[in-house]
Design an enzyme around this catalytic site. Structure first.
Site, PDB file in Angstrom:
ATOM      1  N   HIS A   1      60.679  70.380  16.540  1.00 24.34           N
ATOM      2  CA  HIS A   1      60.501  70.026  17.625  1.00 24.34           C
ATOM      3  C   HIS A   1      59.588  68.820  18.227  1.00 24.34           C
ATOM      4  O   HIS A   1      59.306  68.194  17.279  1.00 24.34           O
ATOM      5  CB  HIS A   1      59.119  71.208  18.585  1.00 24.34           C
TER       6      HIS A   1
ATOM      7  N   HIS B   1      57.457  66.402  20.181  1.00 25.55           N
ATOM      8  CA  HIS B   1      56.607  66.328  21.492  1.00 25.55           C
ATOM      9  C   HIS B   1      56.708  65.272  22.589  1.00 25.55           C
ATOM     10  O   HIS B   1      57.138  63.961  21.637  1.00 25.55           O
ATOM     11  CB  HIS B   1      54.920  65.983  20.614  1.00 25.55           C
TER      12      HIS B   1
HETATM   13  P1  5GP Z   1      53.498  71.222  15.937  1.00 26.34           P
HETATM   14  O1  5GP Z   1      51.500  71.547  14.903  1.00 26.34           O
HETATM   15  O2  5GP Z   1      53.601  72.481  15.026  1.00 26.34           O
HETATM   16  O3  5GP Z   1      53.703  69.566  15.796  1.00 26.34           O
HETATM   17  O4  5GP Z   1      53.050  71.276  17.236  1.00 26.34           O
HETATM   18  C1  5GP Z   1      53.201  72.592  17.196  1.00 26.34           C
HETATM   19  C2  5GP Z   1      52.873  72.860  19.031  1.00 26.34           C
HETATM   20  O5  5GP Z   1      53.253  73.695  19.868  1.00 26.34           O
HETATM   21  C3  5GP Z   1      51.247  72.254  19.474  1.00 26.34           C
HETATM   22  O6  5GP Z   1      51.077  71.673  19.683  1.00 26.34           O
HETATM   23  C4  5GP Z   1      50.730  73.564  20.276  1.00 26.34           C
HETATM   24  O7  5GP Z   1      49.872  73.242  20.934  1.00 26.34           O
HETATM   25  C5  5GP Z   1      52.168  74.106  20.358  1.00 26.34           C
HETATM   26  N1  5GP Z   1      51.731  75.803  21.526  1.00 26.34           N
HETATM   27  C6  5GP Z   1      51.528  76.548  19.892  1.00 26.34           C
HETATM   28  N2  5GP Z   1      52.096  77.927  20.518  1.00 26.34           N
HETATM   29  C7  5GP Z   1      52.813  77.610  21.939  1.00 26.34           C
HETATM   30  C8  5GP Z   1      53.120  78.966  22.872  1.00 26.34           C
HETATM   31  O8  5GP Z   1      52.888  80.264  22.642  1.00 26.34           O
HETATM   32  N3  5GP Z   1      53.499  78.186  23.816  1.00 26.34           N
HETATM   33  C9  5GP Z   1      53.654  76.757  23.910  1.00 26.34           C
HETATM   34  N4  5GP Z   1      54.130  76.340  25.321  1.00 26.34           N
HETATM   35  N5  5GP Z   1      53.234  75.790  22.982  1.00 26.34           N
HETATM   36  C10 5GP Z   1      52.681  75.974  22.261  1.00 26.34           C
END
Ligand code: 5GP
Length: 140
Positions: free
Chosen positions: A102, A104
């Site tokens: 993903h 951001h």
């Molecule tokens: P990472 O830490 O893997 O770069 O980002 C994962 C992102 O997913 C985080 O910013 C977190 O807030 C978001 N996230 C985690 N669980 C959920 C969810 O159930 N729904 C949505 N829309 N975002 C989520």
């Protein structure tokens, strides 16, 4: 690490978990981050079951970066941001918490502090309103 088909983004893609979606096409989905670091924090994911940038098919990466560009422009407009930060984390050591690739999209402006990563759940009515703002900007 093998791709976990039960990660939360896979569930969102299958419609098994809710999300405030802002954009969808054949290859990608964009939706509001449920724990936004700034208002308007949006995520773009490929539909392909891909864990991170290293395991991604370059063609899929290409399909994903197109909506990153257009959704980022819409987020910038919708939140009247001076700048946009793109972030993409690979591996737990880099802070990745959801193991589905993903990007951001984070609106930034001078004086607007970012909250800590993936900590505080946002108000759903607010997220819905934010999603609507991004969708409107995408449609303009
Ligand atoms: P990472 O830490 O893997 O770069 O980002 C994962 C992102 O997913 C985080 O910013 C977190 O807030 C978001 N996230 C985690 N669980 C959920 C969810 O159930 N729904 C949505 N829309 N975002 C989520």
């Amino acid at each position: 690490m093998a791709y976990d088909v039960d990660n939360i983004f896979a569930k969102i893609l299958r419609g098994e978990a809710p999300a405030f979606k802002v954009y969808e096409d054949e290859f990608s989905l964009a939706f509001m981050d449920v724990m936004p670091q700034v208002p308007g924090h949006t995520l773009v994911i490929p539909k392909d079951p891909t864990e991170d940038v290293f395991s991604a098919d370059p063609v899929i990466l290409g399909h994903t970066i197109n909506p990153v560009q257009s959704v980022a422009a819409a987020v910038k407009k919708a939140f009247d941001a001076r700048g946009i930060m793109l972030a993409q984390l690979n591996g737990a050591a880099a802070g990745q918490t959801v193991f589905h690739l993903h990007f951001h999209i984070l609106p930034r402006s001078e004086g607007l502090e970012m909250l800590l990563h993936a900590r505080a759940m946002a108000d759903f009515a607010e997220l819905e309103a934010h999603a609507q703002r991004v969708k409107s900007a995408l449609g303009e």
